[in-house]
Design a protein around this motif. Structure first.
Motif, PDB file in Angstrom:
ATOM      1  N   VAL A  68     -68.836  35.835 -34.261  1.00  0.00           N
ATOM      2  CA  VAL A  68     -67.453  36.317 -34.291  1.00  0.00           C
ATOM      3  C   VAL A  68     -67.461  37.842 -34.166  1.00  0.00           C
ATOM      4  O   VAL A  68     -68.251  38.516 -34.819  1.00  0.00           O
ATOM      5  N   ASP A  69     -66.589  38.372 -33.338  1.00  0.00           N
ATOM      6  CA  ASP A  69     -66.420  39.820 -33.243  1.00  0.00           C
ATOM      7  C   ASP A  69     -65.332  40.232 -34.228  1.00  0.00           C
ATOM      8  O   ASP A  69     -64.138  40.159 -33.923  1.00  0.00           O
ATOM      9  N   LEU A  70     -65.746  40.645 -35.412  1.00  0.00           N
ATOM     10  CA  LEU A  70     -64.788  41.006 -36.453  1.00  0.00           C
ATOM     11  C   LEU A  70     -64.065  42.319 -36.156  1.00  0.00           C
ATOM     12  O   LEU A  70     -63.118  42.668 -36.859  1.00  0.00           O
ATOM     13  N   LEU A  71     -64.497  43.027 -35.126  1.00  0.00           N
ATOM     14  CA  LEU A  71     -63.789  44.238 -34.718  1.00  0.00           C
ATOM     15  C   LEU A  71     -62.652  43.925 -33.750  1.00  0.00           C
ATOM     16  O   LEU A  71     -61.932  44.824 -33.323  1.00  0.00           O
ATOM     17  N   ASP A  72     -62.498  42.660 -33.424  1.00  0.00           N
ATOM     18  CA  ASP A  72     -61.413  42.201 -32.567  1.00  0.00           C
ATOM     19  C   ASP A  72     -60.517  41.283 -33.381  1.00  0.00           C
ATOM     20  O   ASP A  72     -60.961  40.241 -33.870  1.00  0.00           O
ATOM     21  N   LEU A  73     -59.260  41.659 -33.545  1.00  0.00           N
ATOM     22  CA  LEU A  73     -58.359  40.892 -34.409  1.00  0.00           C
ATOM     23  C   LEU A  73     -58.159  39.477 -33.902  1.00  0.00           C
ATOM     24  O   LEU A  73     -58.167  38.513 -34.677  1.00  0.00           O
ATOM     25  N   GLN A  74     -57.977  39.316 -32.596  1.00  0.00           N
ATOM     26  CA  GLN A  74     -57.735  37.974 -32.077  1.00  0.00           C
ATOM     27  C   GLN A  74     -58.947  37.076 -32.267  1.00  0.00           C
ATOM     28  O   GLN A  74     -58.808  35.888 -32.610  1.00  0.00           O
ATOM     29  N   SER A  75     -60.143  37.615 -32.073  1.00  0.00           N
ATOM     30  CA  SER A  75     -61.354  36.820 -32.302  1.00  0.00           C
ATOM     31  C   SER A  75     -61.452  36.390 -33.761  1.00  0.00           C
ATOM     32  O   SER A  75     -61.862  35.261 -34.061  1.00  0.00           O
ATOM     33  N   THR A  76     -61.049  37.282 -34.654  1.00  0.00           N
ATOM     34  CA  THR A  76     -61.092  36.961 -36.074  1.00  0.00           C
ATOM     35  C   THR A  76     -60.041  35.921 -36.420  1.00  0.00           C
ATOM     36  O   THR A  76     -60.295  34.991 -37.214  1.00  0.00           O
ATOM     37  N   ARG A  77     -58.853  36.036 -35.829  1.00  0.00           N
ATOM     38  CA  ARG A  77     -57.815  35.011 -36.028  1.00  0.00           C
ATOM     39  C   ARG A  77     -58.291  33.655 -35.494  1.00  0.00           C
ATOM     40  O   ARG A  77     -58.073  32.614 -36.127  1.00  0.00           O
ATOM     41  N   ASP A  78     -58.930  33.673 -34.347  1.00  0.00           N
ATOM     42  CA  ASP A  78     -59.438  32.424 -33.767  1.00  0.00           C
ATOM     43  C   ASP A  78     -60.464  31.776 -34.691  1.00  0.00           C
ATOM     44  O   ASP A  78     -60.504  30.540 -34.825  1.00  0.00           O
ATOM     45  N   TRP A  79     -61.279  32.609 -35.325  1.00  0.00           N
ATOM     46  CA  TRP A  79     -62.289  32.092 -36.267  1.00  0.00           C
ATOM     47  C   TRP A  79     -61.616  31.393 -37.438  1.00  0.00           C
ATOM     48  O   TRP A  79     -61.967  30.273 -37.793  1.00  0.00           O
ATOM     49  N   ALA A  80     -60.630  32.051 -38.018  1.00  0.00           N
ATOM     50  CA  ALA A  80     -59.920  31.454 -39.157  1.00  0.00           C
ATOM     51  C   ALA A  80     -59.248  30.144 -38.761  1.00  0.00           C
ATOM     52  O   ALA A  80     -59.319  29.144 -39.492  1.00  0.00           O
ATOM     53  N   GLU A  81     -58.609  30.149 -37.605  1.00  0.00           N
ATOM     54  CA  GLU A  81     -57.919  28.936 -37.152  1.00  0.00           C
ATOM     55  C   GLU A  81     -58.901  27.809 -36.865  1.00  0.00           C
ATOM     56  O   GLU A  81     -58.629  26.643 -37.160  1.00  0.00           O
ATOM     57  N   HIS A  82     -60.045  28.162 -36.301  1.00  0.00           N
ATOM     58  CA  HIS A  82     -61.063  27.147 -35.996  1.00  0.00           C
ATOM     59  C   HIS A  82     -61.604  26.512 -37.272  1.00  0.00           C
ATOM     60  O   HIS A  82     -61.782  25.289 -37.330  1.00  0.00           O
ATOM     61  N   ILE A  83     -61.853  27.326 -38.281  1.00  0.00           N
ATOM     62  CA  ILE A  83     -62.368  26.788 -39.545  1.00  0.00           C
ATOM     63  C   ILE A  83     -61.363  25.823 -40.160  1.00  0.00           C
ATOM     64  O   ILE A  83     -61.723  24.716 -40.588  1.00  0.00           O
ATOM     65  N   GLU A  84     -60.095  26.231 -40.205  1.00  0.00           N
ATOM     66  CA  GLU A  84     -59.082  25.366 -40.809  1.00  0.00           C
ATOM     67  C   GLU A  84     -58.907  24.077 -40.003  1.00  0.00           C
ATOM     68  O   GLU A  84     -58.745  22.989 -40.582  1.00  0.00           O
ATOM     69  N   LYS A  85     -58.960  24.173 -38.691  1.00  0.00           N
ATOM     70  CA  LYS A  85     -58.827  22.984 -37.857  1.00  0.00           C
ATOM     71  C   LYS A  85     -60.032  22.063 -38.032  1.00  0.00           C
ATOM     72  O   LYS A  85     -59.894  20.838 -38.128  1.00  0.00           O
ATOM     73  N   GLU A  86     -61.226  22.645 -38.090  1.00  0.00           N
ATOM     74  CA  GLU A  86     -62.457  21.857 -38.176  1.00  0.00           C
ATOM     75  C   GLU A  86     -62.621  21.183 -39.528  1.00  0.00           C
ATOM     76  O   GLU A  86     -63.017  20.013 -39.618  1.00  0.00           O
ATOM     77  N   PHE A  87     -62.298  21.903 -40.605  1.00  0.00           N
ATOM     78  CA  PHE A  87     -62.595  21.401 -41.946  1.00  0.00           C
ATOM     79  C   PHE A  87     -61.345  21.086 -42.771  1.00  0.00           C
ATOM     80  O   PHE A  87     -61.454  20.631 -43.908  1.00  0.00           O
ATOM     81  N   GLY A  88     -60.179  21.355 -42.216  1.00  0.00           N
ATOM     82  CA  GLY A  88     -58.945  20.956 -42.869  1.00  0.00           C
ATOM     83  C   GLY A  88     -58.365  21.949 -43.847  1.00  0.00           C
ATOM     84  O   GLY A  88     -57.226  21.784 -44.296  1.00  0.00           O
TER      85      GLY A  88
END
Length: 250
Positions: A68-88
């Motif tokens: 994850v590129d934590l210096l990119d806001l959208q990449s960080t948002r995508d990470w959070a959304e992916h985790i919630e989608k994957e694990f509920g």
């Protein structure tokens, strides 16, 4: 999911900066407690080693690493959304992204040091907190955990850039805590943002390199990991907007 037992069984916790010694210890401790752990780090090889170590130590645990590129806001948002989608769900974000630059005197402070530390210590906090706020709020025990340094409260002449960056990261995290308060119902927030304060961290490799050093006031990375896991054992009211000191207050 997790290993089915432990105080954090069923929880899903993200760890930013998971590849260093503190991250490695944190992955191990959270996996031991039963959490699903999702780590990220700027060094993919180091991250893979930390993830493999936690998986090996706790065979029933779900521990994964994601680039994850934590210096990119959208990449960080995508990470959070992916985790919630994957694990509920997402029950935590532990912010371990670090870095240090300093000088021998105030006038030797390099503003290029500030440029680097602003990105590592402030920008990554801004991005992870903004990206994970809503998901943490949806959890019944969401926690945002920032690791900070005592120097933020008492800056020294040679640590101006580092201390200022840490102080800014703390202020941002406390603003996040106020956000949890203001959006909570009458019962108060179930989610919290908190700060664990250390003087500095020490691990076995450091001791091996400097066998005669005392490391006075330093916090061992395993003790830090224990304190991180302990944040979920406290109520949101106990930790939200608070600094939890793991070293003597300056």
């Amino acid at each position: 999911m997790g290993n089915g037992n432990g105080a954090l069984s069923g929880s899903v916790i993200a760890v930013a900066g998971a590849g260093g010694p503190a991250g490695r210890a944190t992955l191990l401790r959270l996996a031991e407690a039963g959490a699903v752990v999702v780590g990220s780090d700027s060094n993919p090889e180091r991250l893979a080693e930390a993830v493999d170590a936690a998986r090996y130590a706790h065979g029933g645990a779900t521990v994964v690493g994601e680039k994850v590129d934590l210096l990119d806001l959208q990449s960080t948002r995508d990470w959070a959304e992916h985790i919630e989608k994957e694990f509920g769900r997402v029950d935590g974000l532990v912010h371990l992204v670090g870095g240090w630059r300093g000088g021998s005197a105030f006038t030797h402070t390099g503003l290029s040091d500030w440029d680097l530390l602003e990105r590592l210590l402030i920008r990554t906090v801004q991005h992870t907190s903004l990206a994970f706020f809503d998901a943490l709020q949806r959890s019944d025990r969401g926690r945002y955990v920032l690791i900070s340094a005592a120097g933020a409260s008492r800056p020294t002449a040679g640590n101006a850039a580092y201390a200022a960056a840490k102080a800014a990261a703390e202020a941002w995290t406390l603003a996040m805590a106020d956000g949890f308060r203001k959006t909570a119902g009458e019962g108060g927030p179930a989610s919290a943002a908190t700060i664990l304060v250390v003087k500095a961290l020490v691990h076995d490799a450091m001791r091996a390199e400097r066998p005669h050093a005392q490391f006075a006031g330093f916090t061992d990375v395993e003790d830090l990991a224990e304190a991180i896991a302990g944040v979920w054992e406290k109520s949101a009211a106990e930790v939200n907007g608070n600094r939890l000191w793991l070293t003597e207050k300056p």
